[in-house]
Design a protein around this motif. Structure first.
Motif, PDB file in Angstrom:
ATOM      1  N   LEU A 141       0.816  -1.211   0.000  1.00  0.00           N
ATOM      2  CA  LEU A 141       0.000   0.000   0.000  1.00  0.00           C
ATOM      3  C   LEU A 141       0.848   1.259   0.000  1.00  0.00           C
ATOM      4  O   LEU A 141       0.357   2.343  -0.299  1.00  0.00           O
ATOM      5  CB  LEU A 141      -0.931   0.016   1.222  1.00  0.00           C
ATOM      6  CG  LEU A 141      -1.992  -1.083   1.285  1.00  0.00           C
ATOM      7  CD1 LEU A 141      -2.836  -0.903   2.525  1.00  0.00           C
ATOM      8  CD2 LEU A 141      -2.862  -1.076   0.049  1.00  0.00           C
TER       9      LEU A 141
ATOM     10  N   ALA B  25      -7.145  -0.764   6.578  1.00  0.00           N
ATOM     11  CA  ALA B  25      -7.579  -1.544   5.421  1.00  0.00           C
ATOM     12  C   ALA B  25      -7.456  -3.048   5.663  1.00  0.00           C
ATOM     13  O   ALA B  25      -7.389  -3.817   4.707  1.00  0.00           O
ATOM     14  CB  ALA B  25      -6.801  -1.145   4.165  1.00  0.00           C
ATOM     15  N   TYR B  26      -7.446  -3.476   6.912  1.00  0.00           N
ATOM     16  CA  TYR B  26      -7.246  -4.878   7.286  1.00  0.00           C
ATOM     17  C   TYR B  26      -5.894  -5.415   6.817  1.00  0.00           C
ATOM     18  O   TYR B  26      -5.650  -6.619   6.849  1.00  0.00           O
ATOM     19  CB  TYR B  26      -8.369  -5.780   6.741  1.00  0.00           C
ATOM     20  CG  TYR B  26      -9.754  -5.375   7.190  1.00  0.00           C
ATOM     21  CD1 TYR B  26     -10.148  -5.544   8.509  1.00  0.00           C
ATOM     22  CD2 TYR B  26     -10.679  -4.840   6.299  1.00  0.00           C
ATOM     23  CE1 TYR B  26     -11.429  -5.180   8.932  1.00  0.00           C
ATOM     24  CE2 TYR B  26     -11.958  -4.479   6.702  1.00  0.00           C
ATOM     25  CZ  TYR B  26     -12.326  -4.647   8.019  1.00  0.00           C
ATOM     26  OH  TYR B  26     -13.597  -4.282   8.441  1.00  0.00           O
TER      27      TYR B  26
ATOM     28  N   SER C  85     -12.354   2.972  10.688  1.00  0.00           N
ATOM     29  CA  SER C  85     -12.093   2.301   9.418  1.00  0.00           C
ATOM     30  C   SER C  85     -12.120   0.785   9.639  1.00  0.00           C
ATOM     31  O   SER C  85     -13.127   0.259  10.111  1.00  0.00           O
ATOM     32  CB  SER C  85     -10.774   2.802   8.842  1.00  0.00           C
ATOM     33  OG  SER C  85     -10.626   2.432   7.482  1.00  0.00           O
ATOM     34  N   ALA C  86     -11.047   0.061   9.309  1.00  0.00           N
ATOM     35  CA  ALA C  86     -11.054  -1.377   9.564  1.00  0.00           C
ATOM     36  C   ALA C  86     -11.317  -1.668  11.037  1.00  0.00           C
ATOM     37  O   ALA C  86     -11.921  -2.694  11.381  1.00  0.00           O
ATOM     38  CB  ALA C  86      -9.733  -1.996   9.129  1.00  0.00           C
TER      39      ALA C  86
ATOM     40  N   PRO D 108     -16.437   0.349   7.292  1.00  0.00           N
ATOM     41  CA  PRO D 108     -16.405  -0.135   5.907  1.00  0.00           C
ATOM     42  C   PRO D 108     -17.459  -1.213   5.691  1.00  0.00           C
ATOM     43  O   PRO D 108     -17.768  -1.985   6.589  1.00  0.00           O
ATOM     44  CB  PRO D 108     -14.986  -0.705   5.767  1.00  0.00           C
ATOM     45  CG  PRO D 108     -14.582  -1.064   7.161  1.00  0.00           C
ATOM     46  CD  PRO D 108     -15.317  -0.147   8.096  1.00  0.00           C
TER      47      PRO D 108
ATOM     48  N   THR E  35     -17.251  -3.791   3.687  1.00  0.00           N
ATOM     49  CA  THR E  35     -16.671  -4.969   3.066  1.00  0.00           C
ATOM     50  C   THR E  35     -16.571  -6.127   4.057  1.00  0.00           C
ATOM     51  O   THR E  35     -15.682  -6.157   4.910  1.00  0.00           O
ATOM     52  CB  THR E  35     -15.267  -4.654   2.502  1.00  0.00           C
ATOM     53  OG1 THR E  35     -14.446  -4.114   3.542  1.00  0.00           O
ATOM     54  CG2 THR E  35     -15.373  -3.625   1.387  1.00  0.00           C
TER      55      THR E  35
ATOM     56  N   HIS F 185      -9.028  -2.544  -4.213  1.00  0.00           N
ATOM     57  CA  HIS F 185      -7.741  -2.951  -3.645  1.00  0.00           C
ATOM     58  C   HIS F 185      -7.887  -3.417  -2.197  1.00  0.00           C
ATOM     59  O   HIS F 185      -7.102  -3.051  -1.324  1.00  0.00           O
ATOM     60  CB  HIS F 185      -6.709  -1.810  -3.730  1.00  0.00           C
ATOM     61  CG  HIS F 185      -6.353  -1.427  -5.128  1.00  0.00           C
ATOM     62  ND1 HIS F 185      -7.125  -0.597  -5.900  1.00  0.00           N
ATOM     63  CD2 HIS F 185      -5.309  -1.789  -5.907  1.00  0.00           C
ATOM     64  CE1 HIS F 185      -6.573  -0.451  -7.093  1.00  0.00           C
ATOM     65  NE2 HIS F 185      -5.467  -1.163  -7.132  1.00  0.00           N
ATOM     66  N   LEU F 186      -8.884  -4.264  -1.949  1.00  0.00           N
ATOM     67  CA  LEU F 186      -9.164  -4.736  -0.596  1.00  0.00           C
ATOM     68  C   LEU F 186      -9.213  -6.263  -0.590  1.00  0.00           C
ATOM     69  O   LEU F 186     -10.282  -6.868  -0.683  1.00  0.00           O
ATOM     70  CB  LEU F 186     -10.498  -4.156  -0.097  1.00  0.00           C
ATOM     71  CG  LEU F 186     -10.550  -2.644   0.078  1.00  0.00           C
ATOM     72  CD1 LEU F 186     -11.969  -2.190   0.358  1.00  0.00           C
ATOM     73  CD2 LEU F 186      -9.612  -2.203   1.196  1.00  0.00           C
TER      74      LEU F 186
ATOM     75  N   SER G  94     -10.856  -8.932   4.493  1.00  0.00           N
ATOM     76  CA  SER G  94     -11.923  -8.362   5.310  1.00  0.00           C
ATOM     77  C   SER G  94     -12.431  -9.463   6.226  1.00  0.00           C
ATOM     78  O   SER G  94     -12.132 -10.649   5.998  1.00  0.00           O
ATOM     79  CB  SER G  94     -13.073  -7.846   4.424  1.00  0.00           C
ATOM     80  OG  SER G  94     -12.789  -6.587   3.856  1.00  0.00           O
TER      81      SER G  94
ATOM     82  N   LEU H 275     -17.828   2.893   0.461  1.00  0.00           N
ATOM     83  CA  LEU H 275     -16.835   2.417   1.414  1.00  0.00           C
ATOM     84  C   LEU H 275     -17.255   2.653   2.860  1.00  0.00           C
ATOM     85  O   LEU H 275     -17.132   1.754   3.700  1.00  0.00           O
ATOM     86  CB  LEU H 275     -15.492   3.115   1.163  1.00  0.00           C
ATOM     87  CG  LEU H 275     -14.464   2.386   0.322  1.00  0.00           C
ATOM     88  CD1 LEU H 275     -13.263   3.284   0.069  1.00  0.00           C
ATOM     89  CD2 LEU H 275     -14.009   1.083   0.982  1.00  0.00           C
TER      90      LEU H 275
ATOM     91  N   HIS I  61     -11.239  10.955   5.202  1.00  0.00           N
ATOM     92  CA  HIS I  61     -11.076   9.734   5.981  1.00  0.00           C
ATOM     93  C   HIS I  61      -9.892   9.873   6.940  1.00  0.00           C
ATOM     94  O   HIS I  61      -8.817  10.341   6.569  1.00  0.00           O
ATOM     95  CB  HIS I  61     -10.832   8.564   5.028  1.00  0.00           C
ATOM     96  CG  HIS I  61     -10.832   7.235   5.698  1.00  0.00           C
ATOM     97  ND1 HIS I  61     -11.942   6.729   6.329  1.00  0.00           N
ATOM     98  CD2 HIS I  61      -9.857   6.286   5.844  1.00  0.00           C
ATOM     99  CE1 HIS I  61     -11.657   5.539   6.827  1.00  0.00           C
ATOM    100  NE2 HIS I  61     -10.406   5.250   6.557  1.00  0.00           N
TER     101      HIS I  61
END
Length: 513
Positions: free
Chosen positions: A71, A111-112, A188-189, A216, A218, A278-279, A282, A373, A412
């Motif tokens: 990332l 983002a996990y 976030s995550a 998120p 996801t 790009h994930l 999750s 998101l 964010h």
């Protein structure tokens, strides 16, 4: 602790730890809550920490778990020393052994894929000075925490979090905290993890209030997660099974996952939005650790006994647009592709254009990505919790970050330093400039006070959210309460749920072995 000048010592369930005094607070860092998840424990559930004799120094953060390097950013440095005792907690307390203060337990985002508790922006001192005991901790991320492999327990990161909360329940009274007033909060995550914990039998009773900042949407089906896991294993030339992958060094597993991340858009036909966003990792709705999606569970009444604050920032996706060098440069064609991929239903793209007729391509892309998101998953979580009988509070942060000429907006992650009071630490200067303006200081005080008051007695200082009025706290320069402000997005997404993301229909899965 009888001598206010002595380094504080606390007896925990595993042994005695010695912290240090820092500006009137007792601070303990790097206390193990579980054994290193390597060797015979690799890709297994967390196991309680081994007891030690004597006094263990607790003055330095524990090492970070393996961090994705694909990332280009992370919350903590990669673990260059090779230590594997990643699963540690940190405690800030104004009164160790004292008055059973409310407890705030932080779950970091990333983002996990990345993140650790040693990020400067997660310093708990400011919140602790508001009369709380603050706990932060590391948990496994990426393939270590969320990789779905045959024979391996799923959602290991969530089980790490349950283990950390169990440690809090068993030990926090010795640090001056009240085990019956534990609030878990994350962004976030980390907010996705909070949402998951609200649904999990294993987490029941470990916390009593929750704050989910920018949730998120996801969550993966087992089929999608297994296909991604098999693709990671293929990079190693191995089957995606516990027997094959457990002997692989964690850094090598991380590198294999990073190889997938770097080329993830090539899997768009298989993994859909997960690839395009790009994930690759999750939480997985596996039916065992995580029985169903948080939105489904909360609407059915799960977590109704846990008071909840949930909200988002107005311009969530702007951070990624600016940092990617695309602010003001998104083409009409790019915006059209993004709308087609991420807007809901057959008419979602047209609905965005109708609702925002003057929006340029960058604005349209930011809008739909912010909604998909974070904004709409957060709103729907508030609605589900309230519908299930819970006490729910909603918010939106609209105050824009002043740095970079205001280009970031209310992006964010802006809420994190405001809540923690770390405006000059970590990413603070990128958001607020070298000297934060008075408005930022005042807003930080308002948000930190609201979170601390909520942890103390369940009332953050504004009206509850309900389906009729949809009252929401707006964190502007002068905070106020009003009906939920993003009405056009709410209507576009009103009939859309956040079901587990699936492997594309008709796709032949990559075999696990």
């Amino acid at each position: 602790m009888t001598d206010s000048t002595r380094a504080p010592e606390i007896r925990t369930s595993s042994g005695t730890v010695r912290g240090r005094l820092e500006d009137g607070l007792a601070v303990f860092r790097g206390i193990p809550y579980a054994q290193p998840p390597v060797g015979p424990l690799h890709l297994g559930p967390p196991v309680p920490a081994t007891e030690w004799s004597g006094v263990r120094e607790a003055v330095a953060f524990g090492p970070t778990p393996p961090q994705s390097l694909a990332l280009g950013f992370g919350s903590g440095p990669d673990n260059a020393g090779g230590r594997d005792d990643w699963l540690t907690v940190n405690v800030w307390t104004p009164d160790p052994g004292g008055a059973r203060l409310p407890v705030l337990v932080w779950i970091h985002g990333g983002a996990y894929l990345v993140g650790s508790a040693d990020a400067p922006g997660y310093d708990g001192a400011s919140l602790a000075r508001r009369g709380t005991v603050v706990v932060t901790f590391n948990h496994r991320v990426g393939a270590e925490g969320y990789g779905h492999f045959e024979g391996a327990v799923p959602n290991r990161a969530l089980l790490d979090q349950v283990a950390a909360l169990t440690w809090v329940r068993d030990n926090i009274a010795a640090f001056g905290g009240d085990p019956d007033r534990v609030t878990v909060f994350g962004e976030s995550a980390g907010a996705g993890a909070v949402a998951a914990l609200l649904t999990m039998d294993r987490a029941e009773g470990l916390f009593h209030r929750a704050v989910a900042q920018s949730v998120p949407g996801t969550f993966f089906s087992p089929a999608l997660a297994a296909d991604i896991g098999a693709t990671v294993a293929t990079e190693l030339g191995l089957p995606a099974t516990l027997d094959a992958l457990a002997p692989v060094p964690p850094v090598a597993l991380r590198d294999a996952a990073d190889a997938v991340v770097r080329t993830i858009t090539r899997y768009g036909a298989r993994w859909g939005r997960a690839a395009h966003a790009h994930l690759p990792f999750s939480p997985v709705i596996d039916g065992e650790v995580l029985p169903c999606s948080p939105w489904e569970a909360l609407r059915a009444g799960r977590g109704a006994d846990v008071d909840l604050i949930v909200g988002h920032n107005r311009d969530e996706a702007r951070l990624f647009t600016v940092m990617g060098g695309r602010f003001g440069k998104v083409t009409e064609e790019e915006a059209a592709v993004t709308l087609a991929r991420f807007a809901p239903g057959a008419d979602g793209a047209a609905a965005y254009r109708t609702s925002h007729p003057a929006a340029d391509p960058t604005t349209l892309q930011d809008l739909v990505m912010s909604d998909w998101l974070f904004r709409m998953p957060s709103l729907h979580l508030a609605e589900a919790h309230a519908a299930g009988g819970g006490t729910t509070y909603a918010y939106e942060l609209t105050w824009p970050a002043p740095a970079m000429g205001g280009a970031l907006g209310a992006c964010h992650g802006l809420d994190v330093p405001l809540v923690f009071g770390t405006l000059r630490e970590g990413f603070g200067p990128m958001l607020f400039g070298e000297e934060p303006p008075a408005e930022a200081e005042a807003l930080s005080d308002a948000m930190g006070r609201a979170w601390s008051d909520f942890a103390a007695h369940g009332d953050p200082g504004w009206a509850r959210y309900g389906a009729a009025e949809r009252l929401t706290r707006i964190f502007a320069a002068e905070p106020f309460t009003a009906p939920y402000p993003e009405e056009s997005s709410r209507l576009i997404w009103a009939e859309q749920g956040f079901a587990p993301m699936e492997l594309a229909p008709g796709t032949e899965p990559v075999p696990a072995s």
